[in-house]
Motif scaffolding. Structure first.
Motif, PDB file in Angstrom:
ATOM      1  N   ASP A  89      17.715  11.136   0.303  1.00 10.95           N
ATOM      2  CA  ASP A  89      16.803  11.434  -0.804  1.00 10.95           C
ATOM      3  C   ASP A  89      16.915  10.432  -1.943  1.00 10.95           C
ATOM      4  OD1 ASP A  89      19.254  12.069  -1.808  1.00 10.95           O
ATOM      5  OD2 ASP A  89      18.777  14.152  -2.339  1.00 10.95           O
ATOM      6  N   GLY A  90      17.678   9.366  -1.726  1.00 10.00           N
ATOM      7  CA  GLY A  90      17.821   8.334  -2.748  1.00 10.00           C
ATOM      8  C   GLY A  90      19.033   8.517  -3.641  1.00 10.00           C
ATOM      9  N   ALA A  91      19.730   9.649  -3.507  1.00  8.00           N
ATOM     10  CA  ALA A  91      20.916   9.890  -4.329  1.00  8.00           C
ATOM     11  C   ALA A  91      22.099   9.064  -3.822  1.00  8.00           C
ATOM     12  CB  ALA A  91      21.261  11.381  -4.317  1.00  8.00           C
ATOM     13  N   LEU A  92      23.088   8.882  -4.692  1.00  4.65           N
ATOM     14  CA  LEU A  92      24.292   8.134  -4.363  1.00  4.65           C
ATOM     15  C   LEU A  92      25.487   9.075  -4.425  1.00  4.65           C
ATOM     16  CD1 LEU A  92      23.702   4.926  -6.526  1.00  4.65           C
ATOM     17  CD2 LEU A  92      23.256   5.205  -4.089  1.00  4.65           C
ATOM     18  N   HIS A  93      26.278   9.102  -3.355  1.00  5.68           N
ATOM     19  CA  HIS A  93      27.494   9.911  -3.315  1.00  5.68           C
ATOM     20  C   HIS A  93      28.695   8.982  -3.346  1.00  5.68           C
ATOM     21  CE1 HIS A  93      30.855  12.064  -1.387  1.00  5.68           C
ATOM     22  NE2 HIS A  93      30.347  13.134  -1.963  1.00  5.68           N
ATOM     23  N   LEU A  94      29.616   9.243  -4.267  1.00  5.55           N
ATOM     24  CA  LEU A  94      30.797   8.402  -4.420  1.00  5.55           C
ATOM     25  C   LEU A  94      32.055   9.209  -4.119  1.00  5.55           C
ATOM     26  CD1 LEU A  94      32.180   5.746  -5.321  1.00  5.55           C
ATOM     27  CD2 LEU A  94      32.149   6.666  -7.657  1.00  5.55           C
ATOM     28  N   ALA A  95      32.917   8.653  -3.267  1.00  5.72           N
ATOM     29  CA  ALA A  95      34.237   9.221  -3.007  1.00  5.72           C
ATOM     30  C   ALA A  95      35.286   8.199  -3.418  1.00  5.72           C
ATOM     31  CB  ALA A  95      34.393   9.583  -1.531  1.00  5.72           C
ATOM     32  N   ILE A  96      36.266   8.631  -4.208  1.00  6.50           N
ATOM     33  CA  ILE A  96      37.323   7.751  -4.699  1.00  6.50           C
ATOM     34  C   ILE A  96      38.642   8.183  -4.069  1.00  6.50           C
ATOM     35  CG2 ILE A  96      38.520   6.879  -6.738  1.00  6.50           C
ATOM     36  CD1 ILE A  96      36.054   7.639  -8.383  1.00  6.50           C
ATOM     37  N   HIS A  97      39.300   7.244  -3.379  1.00  5.50           N
ATOM     38  CA  HIS A  97      40.564   7.529  -2.706  1.00  5.50           C
ATOM     39  C   HIS A  97      41.672   6.627  -3.247  1.00  5.50           C
ATOM     40  CE1 HIS A  97      37.872   9.319   0.349  1.00  5.50           C
ATOM     41  NE2 HIS A  97      38.913  10.025   0.723  1.00  5.50           N
ATOM     42  N   ALA A  98      42.873   7.170  -3.353  1.00  4.96           N
ATOM     43  CA  ALA A  98      44.043   6.319  -3.524  1.00  4.96           C
ATOM     44  C   ALA A  98      44.275   5.608  -2.199  1.00  4.96           C
ATOM     45  CB  ALA A  98      45.256   7.162  -3.896  1.00  4.96           C
ATOM     46  N   TRP A  99      44.829   4.390  -2.260  1.00  2.00           N
ATOM     47  CA  TRP A  99      44.935   3.574  -1.050  1.00  2.00           C
ATOM     48  C   TRP A  99      46.317   2.932  -0.995  1.00  2.00           C
ATOM     49  CZ3 TRP A  99      41.240   4.449   2.282  1.00  2.00           C
ATOM     50  CH2 TRP A  99      41.108   3.627   3.406  1.00  2.00           C
ATOM     51  N   PRO A 100      47.379   3.727  -0.783  1.00  5.66           N
ATOM     52  CA  PRO A 100      48.736   3.164  -0.778  1.00  5.66           C
ATOM     53  C   PRO A 100      48.932   2.184   0.363  1.00  5.66           C
ATOM     54  CG  PRO A 100      48.743   5.422   0.038  1.00  5.66           C
ATOM     55  CD  PRO A 100      47.357   5.161  -0.489  1.00  5.66           C
ATOM     56  N   GLN A 101      49.529   1.043   0.071  1.00  4.96           N
ATOM     57  CA  GLN A 101      49.751   0.035   1.104  1.00  4.96           C
ATOM     58  C   GLN A 101      50.761   0.542   2.122  1.00  4.96           C
ATOM     59  OE1 GLN A 101      50.781  -3.751  -0.504  1.00  4.96           O
ATOM     60  NE2 GLN A 101      48.853  -4.012  -1.575  1.00  4.96           N
ATOM     61  N   GLY A 102      50.376   0.421   3.387  1.00  6.58           N
ATOM     62  CA  GLY A 102      51.271   0.835   4.442  1.00  6.58           C
ATOM     63  C   GLY A 102      51.332   2.334   4.661  1.00  6.58           C
ATOM     64  N   GLY A 103      50.594   3.100   3.855  1.00  6.18           N
ATOM     65  CA  GLY A 103      50.632   4.545   3.993  1.00  6.18           C
ATOM     66  C   GLY A 103      49.508   5.047   4.872  1.00  6.18           C
ATOM     67  N   ALA A 104      49.778   6.132   5.584  1.00  5.13           N
ATOM     68  CA  ALA A 104      48.763   6.698   6.463  1.00  5.13           C
ATOM     69  C   ALA A 104      47.815   7.606   5.704  1.00  5.13           C
ATOM     70  CB  ALA A 104      49.440   7.477   7.599  1.00  5.13           C
ATOM     71  N   ASP A 105      48.295   8.206   4.610  1.00  4.77           N
ATOM     72  CA  ASP A 105      47.479   9.135   3.835  1.00  4.77           C
ATOM     73  C   ASP A 105      46.756   8.398   2.713  1.00  4.77           C
ATOM     74  OD1 ASP A 105      48.328  11.267   5.375  1.00  4.77           O
ATOM     75  OD2 ASP A 105      50.076  11.644   4.089  1.00  4.77           O
ATOM     76  N   HIS A 106      45.489   8.724   2.541  1.00  5.61           N
ATOM     77  CA  HIS A 106      44.684   8.147   1.475  1.00  5.61           C
ATOM     78  C   HIS A 106      44.098   9.304   0.671  1.00  5.61           C
ATOM     79  CE1 HIS A 106      44.272   4.909   4.705  1.00  5.61           C
ATOM     80  NE2 HIS A 106      45.169   4.497   3.851  1.00  5.61           N
ATOM     81  N   PRO A 107      44.849   9.852  -0.285  1.00  4.52           N
ATOM     82  CA  PRO A 107      44.429  11.050  -0.995  1.00  4.52           C
ATOM     83  C   PRO A 107      43.077  10.882  -1.685  1.00  4.52           C
ATOM     84  CG  PRO A 107      46.722  10.502  -1.488  1.00  4.52           C
ATOM     85  CD  PRO A 107      46.150   9.349  -0.745  1.00  4.52           C
ATOM     86  N   LEU A 108      42.261  11.911  -1.598  1.00  4.76           N
ATOM     87  CA  LEU A 108      40.972  11.929  -2.284  1.00  4.76           C
ATOM     88  C   LEU A 108      41.215  12.262  -3.747  1.00  4.76           C
ATOM     89  CD1 LEU A 108      37.832  11.900  -2.148  1.00  4.76           C
ATOM     90  CD2 LEU A 108      37.977  14.375  -1.717  1.00  4.76           C
ATOM     91  N   LEU A 109      40.784  11.356  -4.627  1.00  5.95           N
ATOM     92  CA  LEU A 109      40.953  11.565  -6.061  1.00  5.95           C
ATOM     93  C   LEU A 109      39.758  12.287  -6.672  1.00  5.95           C
ATOM     94  CD1 LEU A 109      42.408   8.065  -7.041  1.00  5.95           C
ATOM     95  CD2 LEU A 109      43.651  10.156  -6.416  1.00  5.95           C
ATOM     96  N   ALA A 110      38.568  11.973  -6.194  1.00  7.44           N
ATOM     97  CA  ALA A 110      37.352  12.598  -6.730  1.00  7.44           C
ATOM     98  C   ALA A 110      36.186  12.264  -5.826  1.00  7.44           C
ATOM     99  CB  ALA A 110      37.076  12.112  -8.148  1.00  7.44           C
ATOM    100  N   GLU A 111      35.188  13.128  -5.824  1.00  4.50           N
ATOM    101  CA  GLU A 111      33.951  12.824  -5.115  1.00  4.50           C
ATOM    102  C   GLU A 111      32.821  13.623  -5.734  1.00  4.50           C
ATOM    103  OE1 GLU A 111      33.516  13.971  -1.070  1.00  4.50           O
ATOM    104  OE2 GLU A 111      34.638  15.845  -1.302  1.00  4.50           O
ATOM    105  N   GLY A 112      31.600  13.089  -5.595  1.00  4.69           N
ATOM    106  CA  GLY A 112      30.434  13.758  -6.126  1.00  4.69           C
ATOM    107  C   GLY A 112      29.269  12.797  -6.214  1.00  4.69           C
ATOM    108  N   LEU A 113      28.138  13.287  -6.700  1.00  2.00           N
ATOM    109  CA  LEU A 113      26.964  12.452  -6.899  1.00  2.00           C
ATOM    110  C   LEU A 113      27.188  11.545  -8.102  1.00  2.00           C
ATOM    111  CD1 LEU A 113      24.055  14.983  -6.279  1.00  2.00           C
ATOM    112  CD2 LEU A 113      25.025  13.310  -4.680  1.00  2.00           C
ATOM    113  N   LEU A 114      26.778  10.299  -7.964  1.00  2.00           N
ATOM    114  CA  LEU A 114      26.893   9.319  -9.042  1.00  2.00           C
ATOM    115  C   LEU A 114      25.502   8.974  -9.549  1.00  2.00           C
ATOM    116  CD1 LEU A 114      28.532   7.274 -10.744  1.00  2.00           C
ATOM    117  CD2 LEU A 114      28.214   5.638  -8.869  1.00  2.00           C
ATOM    118  N   GLN A 115      25.286   9.177 -10.837  1.00  2.00           N
ATOM    119  CA  GLN A 115      24.038   8.797 -11.493  1.00  2.00           C
ATOM    120  C   GLN A 115      24.371   7.909 -12.682  1.00  2.00           C
ATOM    121  OE1 GLN A 115      22.785  12.893 -12.269  1.00  2.00           O
ATOM    122  NE2 GLN A 115      21.084  12.636 -10.838  1.00  2.00           N
TER     123      GLN A 115
END
Length: 221
Positions: free
Chosen positions: A71-97
């Motif tokens: 529908d033209g909307a933008l969805h943003l997900a922000i993850h931490a990205w530790p080097q060498g780590g298997a887990d990438h925790p989700l910090l925030a997500e939602g529609l970005l305007q």
């Protein structure tokens, strides 16, 4: 103490980048062609639906994944990205305007409204808002920062793909790390950055053209 926070810093940096690209696309459309990446209707060529942005914030690696919805909307997900780590925790997500005319950028993310000023020099992004000021480093994994000076200013495609758009024009002066072009590869958008400072002397492809791995995209003097 940091009051701006990683989520506000990342949304500000991404919004500013997209606004710069839209402005360049609109300027190019005045010359006779329309860049579909400036469209607001959600349509994107080549089946690309997502774009990745990488940053370093206070020593922490952070990834933002921007998804273009139908529908033209933008969805943003922000993850931490530790080097060498298997887990990438989700910090925030939602529609970005976001929107801006000639002044500050007005952003709505996770139903939080904020007004920011963003200034970027090289790969350092400075963010100013009512809560304070902060900065983060924009990281381009395909930026060729390790290329040797013997390349003579050449910038080549790191993998097969299609040229989506150029963020510069012939005659533009660029700094090391500045975004130059966007490629579609592996169903993702990738930003190509300058390996060093220089002046753009030639663009060797047009948006939409297929390029092979190692193909020279543009020339810097």
């Amino acid at each position: 103490q940091e009051k701006v926070g990683v989520n506000r810093a990342v949304t500000a940096a991404i919004s500013a980048q997209l606004l710069r690209e839209r402005a360049l696309a609109h300027a190019a459309s005045a010359g006779g062609w329309r860049d579909p990446w400036a469209a607001q209707d959600g349509w994107k060529p080549f089946g690309v639906a997502a774009r990745r942005f990488d940053f370093e914030f206070q020593g922490q690696s952070v990834k933002g994944t921007l998804t273009y919805l139908h529908d033209g909307a933008l969805h943003l997900a922000i993850h931490a990205w530790p080097q060498g780590g298997a887990d990438h925790p989700l910090l925030a997500e939602g529609l970005l305007q976001f929107e801006s005319t000639t002044g500050p950028i007005r952003i709505n993310f996770q139903n939080e409204l904020q007004t920011v000023d963003v200034y970027q020099k090289g790969n350092i992004v400075h963010v100013f808002c009512p809560l304070g000021a902060t900065q983060l480093v924009a990281i381009d994994g395909l930026g060729h920062d390790g290329d040797s000076a013997a390349e003579g200013g050449r910038l080549t495609a790191p993998m097969p793909g299609k040229v989506v758009s150029f963020a510069v024009r012939v005659g533009d002066t660029v700094t090391r790390g500045q975004a130059l072009a966007v490629m579609d590869a592996m169903k993702m958008e990738h930003t190509i950055s300058a390996p060093k400072a220089g002046v753009v002397t030639e663009l060797l492809f047009a948006p939409g053209e297929q390029v092979a791995e190692g193909a020279e995209l543009l020339k810097l003097a």
